[in-house]
Write a protein that holds these residues in place. Structure first.
Motif, PDB file in Angstrom:
ATOM      1  N   LYS A 353      16.876 -31.596  31.919  1.00 44.84           N
ATOM      2  CA  LYS A 353      16.663 -31.505  33.359  1.00 44.84           C
ATOM      3  C   LYS A 353      17.406 -30.326  33.971  1.00 44.84           C
ATOM      4  CE  LYS A 353      16.437 -34.462  37.441  1.00 44.84           C
ATOM      5  NZ  LYS A 353      16.687 -35.824  37.989  1.00 44.84           N
ATOM      6  N   TYR A 354      18.539 -29.946  33.364  1.00 46.30           N
ATOM      7  CA  TYR A 354      19.346 -28.821  33.861  1.00 46.30           C
ATOM      8  C   TYR A 354      19.597 -27.837  32.713  1.00 46.30           C
ATOM      9  CZ  TYR A 354      20.047 -31.874  37.858  1.00 46.30           C
ATOM     10  OH  TYR A 354      19.841 -32.692  38.949  1.00 46.30           O
ATOM     11  N   PRO A 355      18.570 -27.080  32.332  1.00 41.24           N
ATOM     12  CA  PRO A 355      18.699 -26.166  31.177  1.00 41.24           C
ATOM     13  C   PRO A 355      19.689 -25.039  31.401  1.00 41.24           C
ATOM     14  CG  PRO A 355      16.631 -25.777  32.336  1.00 41.24           C
ATOM     15  CD  PRO A 355      17.221 -27.011  32.938  1.00 41.24           C
ATOM     16  N   ILE A 356      20.100 -24.789  32.655  1.00 46.56           N
ATOM     17  CA  ILE A 356      21.063 -23.722  32.891  1.00 46.56           C
ATOM     18  C   ILE A 356      22.390 -24.010  32.195  1.00 46.56           C
ATOM     19  CG2 ILE A 356      21.929 -24.748  35.031  1.00 46.56           C
ATOM     20  CD1 ILE A 356      22.264 -21.914  36.129  1.00 46.56           C
ATOM     21  N   LEU A 357      22.703 -25.307  31.989  1.00 49.25           N
ATOM     22  CA  LEU A 357      23.948 -25.660  31.314  1.00 49.25           C
ATOM     23  C   LEU A 357      23.880 -25.390  29.813  1.00 49.25           C
ATOM     24  CD1 LEU A 357      24.876 -29.012  33.107  1.00 49.25           C
ATOM     25  CD2 LEU A 357      25.565 -26.682  33.670  1.00 49.25           C
ATOM     26  N   ASN A 358      22.688 -25.079  29.309  1.00 53.48           N
ATOM     27  CA  ASN A 358      22.517 -24.778  27.886  1.00 53.48           C
ATOM     28  C   ASN A 358      22.268 -23.291  27.671  1.00 53.48           C
ATOM     29  OD1 ASN A 358      22.368 -26.090  25.225  1.00 53.48           O
ATOM     30  ND2 ASN A 358      20.288 -25.301  25.156  1.00 53.48           N
ATOM     31  N   SER A 359      22.698 -22.469  28.612  1.00 54.33           N
ATOM     32  CA  SER A 359      22.434 -21.030  28.551  1.00 54.33           C
ATOM     33  C   SER A 359      23.709 -20.268  28.220  1.00 54.33           C
ATOM     34  CB  SER A 359      21.869 -20.554  29.892  1.00 54.33           C
ATOM     35  OG  SER A 359      22.844 -20.702  30.918  1.00 54.33           O
ATOM     36  N   ARG A 360      23.580 -18.959  28.189  1.00 56.78           N
ATOM     37  CA  ARG A 360      24.727 -18.070  28.029  1.00 56.78           C
ATOM     38  C   ARG A 360      24.543 -16.857  28.935  1.00 56.78           C
ATOM     39  NH1 ARG A 360      21.983 -16.071  23.231  1.00 56.78           N
ATOM     40  NH2 ARG A 360      21.718 -13.805  23.403  1.00 56.78           N
ATOM     41  N   VAL A 361      25.624 -16.185  29.245  1.00 54.18           N
ATOM     42  CA  VAL A 361      25.583 -15.014  30.110  1.00 54.18           C
ATOM     43  C   VAL A 361      25.602 -13.763  29.237  1.00 54.18           C
ATOM     44  CG1 VAL A 361      26.756 -13.734  31.936  1.00 54.18           C
ATOM     45  CG2 VAL A 361      26.754 -16.231  31.969  1.00 54.18           C
ATOM     46  N   ASP A 362      24.667 -12.861  29.497  1.00 54.78           N
ATOM     47  CA  ASP A 362      24.602 -11.584  28.788  1.00 54.78           C
ATOM     48  C   ASP A 362      24.788 -10.447  29.789  1.00 54.78           C
ATOM     49  OD1 ASP A 362      24.412 -12.320  26.208  1.00 54.78           O
ATOM     50  OD2 ASP A 362      22.306 -11.771  25.917  1.00 54.78           O
ATOM     51  N   ILE A 363      25.536  -9.424  29.365  1.00 56.64           N
ATOM     52  CA  ILE A 363      25.731  -8.234  30.183  1.00 56.64           C
ATOM     53  C   ILE A 363      25.037  -7.062  29.499  1.00 56.64           C
ATOM     54  CG2 ILE A 363      27.396  -6.714  31.305  1.00 56.64           C
ATOM     55  CD1 ILE A 363      27.518  -9.543  32.333  1.00 56.64           C
ATOM     56  N   ASP A 364      24.082  -6.438  30.188  1.00 60.52           N
ATOM     57  CA  ASP A 364      23.378  -5.293  29.625  1.00 60.52           C
ATOM     58  C   ASP A 364      24.350  -4.119  29.517  1.00 60.52           C
ATOM     59  OD1 ASP A 364      21.748  -3.203  28.925  1.00 60.52           O
ATOM     60  OD2 ASP A 364      20.141  -3.729  30.318  1.00 60.52           O
ATOM     61  N   PRO A 365      24.631  -3.627  28.296  1.00 57.76           N
ATOM     62  CA  PRO A 365      25.609  -2.528  28.166  1.00 57.76           C
ATOM     63  C   PRO A 365      25.156  -1.237  28.832  1.00 57.76           C
ATOM     64  CG  PRO A 365      24.483  -2.926  26.082  1.00 57.76           C
ATOM     65  CD  PRO A 365      24.075  -4.034  26.997  1.00 57.76           C
ATOM     66  N   ALA A 366      23.858  -1.055  28.995  1.00 56.30           N
ATOM     67  CA  ALA A 366      23.366   0.193  29.586  1.00 56.30           C
ATOM     68  C   ALA A 366      23.488   0.183  31.110  1.00 56.30           C
ATOM     69  CB  ALA A 366      21.914   0.424  29.171  1.00 56.30           C
ATOM     70  N   THR A 367      23.115  -0.963  31.721  1.00 57.95           N
ATOM     71  CA  THR A 367      23.109  -1.037  33.181  1.00 57.95           C
ATOM     72  C   THR A 367      24.248  -1.872  33.743  1.00 57.95           C
ATOM     73  OG1 THR A 367      21.643  -2.972  33.158  1.00 57.95           O
ATOM     74  CG2 THR A 367      20.605  -0.791  33.164  1.00 57.95           C
ATOM     75  N   LEU A 372      20.879 -14.308  32.419  1.00 56.28           N
ATOM     76  CA  LEU A 372      21.018 -15.609  31.776  1.00 56.28           C
ATOM     77  C   LEU A 372      20.036 -15.711  30.615  1.00 56.28           C
ATOM     78  CD1 LEU A 372      21.467 -18.397  34.485  1.00 56.28           C
ATOM     79  CD2 LEU A 372      22.986 -17.865  32.599  1.00 56.28           C
ATOM     80  N   VAL A 373      20.497 -16.232  29.486  1.00 61.96           N
ATOM     81  CA  VAL A 373      19.647 -16.452  28.323  1.00 61.96           C
ATOM     82  C   VAL A 373      19.547 -17.960  28.109  1.00 61.96           C
ATOM     83  CG1 VAL A 373      19.318 -16.050  25.867  1.00 61.96           C
ATOM     84  CG2 VAL A 373      20.364 -14.279  27.284  1.00 61.96           C
ATOM     85  N   LEU A 374      18.370 -18.523  28.388  1.00 67.89           N
ATOM     86  CA  LEU A 374      18.146 -19.961  28.206  1.00 67.89           C
ATOM     87  C   LEU A 374      17.805 -20.237  26.747  1.00 67.89           C
ATOM     88  CD1 LEU A 374      16.017 -20.719  31.397  1.00 67.89           C
ATOM     89  CD2 LEU A 374      18.495 -20.919  31.100  1.00 67.89           C
ATOM     90  N   VAL A 450      33.987 -22.311  26.539  1.00 65.13           N
ATOM     91  CA  VAL A 450      33.975 -21.453  25.357  1.00 65.13           C
ATOM     92  C   VAL A 450      33.106 -20.233  25.632  1.00 65.13           C
ATOM     93  CG1 VAL A 450      33.439 -21.363  22.882  1.00 65.13           C
ATOM     94  CG2 VAL A 450      34.271 -23.479  23.912  1.00 65.13           C
ATOM     95  N   GLU A 451      33.495 -19.106  25.053  1.00 72.30           N
ATOM     96  CA  GLU A 451      32.707 -17.883  25.204  1.00 72.30           C
ATOM     97  C   GLU A 451      31.285 -18.099  24.694  1.00 72.30           C
ATOM     98  OE1 GLU A 451      33.253 -13.137  24.157  1.00 72.30           O
ATOM     99  OE2 GLU A 451      33.948 -14.655  22.757  1.00 72.30           O
ATOM    100  N   LYS A 452      30.302 -17.490  25.369  1.00 76.41           N
ATOM    101  CA  LYS A 452      28.870 -17.614  25.083  1.00 76.41           C
ATOM    102  C   LYS A 452      28.327 -18.982  25.458  1.00 76.41           C
ATOM    103  CE  LYS A 452      28.819 -14.210  21.359  1.00 76.41           C
ATOM    104  NZ  LYS A 452      28.436 -13.929  19.950  1.00 76.41           N
ATOM    105  N   GLU A 453      29.074 -19.750  26.255  1.00 77.22           N
ATOM    106  CA  GLU A 453      28.611 -21.003  26.835  1.00 77.22           C
ATOM    107  C   GLU A 453      28.957 -20.997  28.314  1.00 77.22           C
ATOM    108  OE1 GLU A 453      30.138 -24.332  24.649  1.00 77.22           O
ATOM    109  OE2 GLU A 453      29.569 -23.495  22.697  1.00 77.22           O
ATOM    110  N   VAL A 454      28.380 -21.956  29.066  1.00 81.30           N
ATOM    111  CA  VAL A 454      28.656 -21.998  30.503  1.00 81.30           C
ATOM    112  C   VAL A 454      29.220 -23.343  30.945  1.00 81.30           C
ATOM    113  CG1 VAL A 454      26.889 -20.277  31.009  1.00 81.30           C
ATOM    114  CG2 VAL A 454      26.294 -22.699  31.068  1.00 81.30           C
ATOM    115  N   ALA A 455      29.334 -24.325  30.042  1.00 81.74           N
ATOM    116  CA  ALA A 455      29.834 -25.637  30.441  1.00 81.74           C
ATOM    117  C   ALA A 455      30.486 -26.336  29.257  1.00 81.74           C
ATOM    118  CB  ALA A 455      28.709 -26.510  31.006  1.00 81.74           C
TER     119      ALA A 455
END
Length: 518
Positions: A353-367, A372-374, A450-455
């Motif tokens: 129901k809340y897939p955002i909690l199963n995502s990770r944050v990515d930073i584009d090195p170029a820009t 968010l990566v679900l 933990v790194e590469k997690e959001v919750a």
């Protein structure tokens, strides 16, 4: 006309000279070492006159493969080979320790070990050579020609003027070395033996993992003097630290032959500080938590009524007590259910129901723009307290597992974690983490994302409390506190509260899990 006749004369002389040189070459083949090419004219470059047979060997540098999860270096724990050892394909070369777990590296080639690029205890770089293997006999001639150097050979004593000129330009062959006594190689049957000698009668056998042996080497501790407290007397890291602490403790003061008077002023003891190296697990935790604390957290806590779950678990354990169940031979049989499999399943159901909690944050090195990566699978990491420290193995694809399968996987991972045998696959790929500190103690906690997690979910100790029920009657309830931490850059408090409410509703009404069996 004159030029044509001169050219014919030159060509005739050249053919006669070539025939003579060919005849001389045949004589040398009969009398001396084999010549790879015919003799050239006297005016040809002398460096091309003779060539020796090429030695068929090729030293192949083996690169340390990428073992995933962004790991760039590994520590060499121990070598299973040494220079001169014969290895076969897929035979073990060494054991390395990464930020995740210890891994055994095997050989991709068959051949003879020529060089070890690192010593035990050094950090090896991923993608760089860590061992050289001579693949003689296993490579093709075409692959070896580029690597095979030419060795000059000395021809027999020359008999003609041309041969004298050629031989004067060849290096002299050194006299043969006197025969030396043959020493047996440290391998038998072509395979290097890296087994410990069998203990003699009466000799003490040391039971310790490679990580413990490496720690003892770093601290200069003789494991024969350490008393093991593990299973069957196995020496743990705690035993080594305790031995060092006792060894470095100041000696107890000897009793004075006289009793001091009350007027004697006591002397204050000076503060003593003992430096201690971090264990490999502590180093991993240091690096991971240092990176994690760059994430802005927020904490959300809630009380959950476990009364219905306690009753359901009690009924299911009565069934399991009659006969432990296992879905197949690959899973561990489950003799008793804990509360943790139910909580893990409830978290997975809330992630749909809340897939955002199963995502990770990515930073584009170029820009430098975040995104968010679900992720489709629910790979839930479980924080475990082990004799080796805090480890977080991962239960993969929880959404496709039922309670019994989750419990069997928990049993398997807990057993491997206790023995220190978790693989990189067991420790990687997590998408959200559950930390159960309540089995030790503590009601509230503030877990770190933990790194590469959001919750992350922290579970406190369950306790019995009085509460008002129907008709204002006081009843007994089992209450547990859930503490959530989330990455406030992408998760807001309202989303976290709604997701936590879904988990609380499933745990308080566990019968709803029956409708979501997969």
């Amino acid at each position: 006309m004159f030029l044509n006749q001169s050219s014919r004369v030159v060509r005739q002389q050249w053919r006669l000279s070539s025939r003579r040189l060919s005849s001389l070459s045949q004589q040398h083949r009969a009398r001396g070492p084999t010549l790879r090419t015919p003799l050239s004219p006297p005016f040809a470059p002398p460096a091309r006159l003779f060539h020796a047979s090429r030695s068929l060997y090729a030293v192949k540098p083996v690169l340390l493969a990428d073992i995933g999860e962004g790991i760039v270096e590994c520590e060499i724990i121990q070598w299973f080979v040494e220079p001169g050892a014969r290895v076969e394909e897929f035979s073990p070369l060494c054991e390395v320790q990464s930020d995740k777990a210890s891994v055994e590296i095997t050989s991709r080639f068959a051949g003879v070990v020529k060089k070890l690029h690192y010593e035990a205890g050094e950090m090896a770089k991923v993608g760089k050579p860590f061992v050289d293997i001579d693949i003689q006999g296993d490579a093709k001639e075409a692959d070896l020609q580029a690597l095979a150097p030419a060795e000059p050979v000395t021809p027999t004593e020359p008999t003609t003027k041309i041969e004298n000129q050629v031989a004067a330009q060849l290096p002299k062959q050194p006299p043969p070395a006197p025969p030396s006594e043959h020493k047996p190689a440290p391998w038998s049957n072509g395979v290097y033996e890296h087994t410990s000698p069998k203990p003699q009668p009466g000799e003490k056998v040391i039971l310790a993992t490679p990580a413990v042996r490496y720690l003892a080497k770093e601290l200069n501790v003789d494991l024969l003097q350490v008393q093991g407290t593990g299973k069957e007397g196995r020496i743990l890291k705690e035993d080594v630290y305790k031995f060092v602490e006792q060894k470095n403790a100041p000696p107890a003061p000897t009793p004075s032959p006289f009793t001091p008077s009350s007027s004697t002023t006591p002397t204050s003891q000076q503060q003593q500080e003992t430096p201690m190296l971090l264990t490999r697990t502590q180093e991993m935790m240091f690096k991971t938590m240092t990176r994690s604390l760059s994430i802005p957290h927020f904490l959300y806590a809630d009380e959950v009524d476990f009364t219905s779950l306690v009753e359901l678990r009690s009924r299911l354990n009565k069934v399991l007590a009659k006969q432990p169940l296992s879905l197949d031979s690959a899973t561990h049989p489950v003799a008793k259910l804990s509360y943790l499999p139910f909580i893990i399943k409830a978290v997975s159901m809330a992630l749909y129901k809340y897939p955002i909690l199963n995502s990770r944050v990515d930073i584009d090195p170029a820009t430098s723009k975040p995104s968010l990566v679900l992720r489709s699978q629910h790979n839930i990491g479980i924080a475990m307290d082990t004799p080796h420290g805090l480890l977080v193995p991962v239960i993969k694809n929880v959404g496709s597992l039922n309670i019994l399968q989750i419990a069997a996987e928990l049993t398997r991972l807990q057993s491997l974690a206790t023995e220190g045998k978790l693989s990189v696959g067991d420790m990687s790929g997590g998408t959200i983490t559950v930390s159960n500190i309540g089995n030790i103690g503590g009601t509230y906690l503030s877990p770190v994302v933990v790194e590469k997690e959001v919750a992350i979910l922290g579970i406190g100790r369950m306790r019995t409390v009085p509460a008002f029920g129907e008709n204002d009657r006081v009843v007994k309830k089992e209450i547990c506190n859930f503490s959530w931490s989330a990455d406030h850059r992408v998760v807001d408090g309202a989303t976290m509260a709604r997701a936590a409410e879904v988990v609380r509703g499933i745990v308080e009404g566990p019968d709803v899990m029956v409708m979501h069996l997969r």
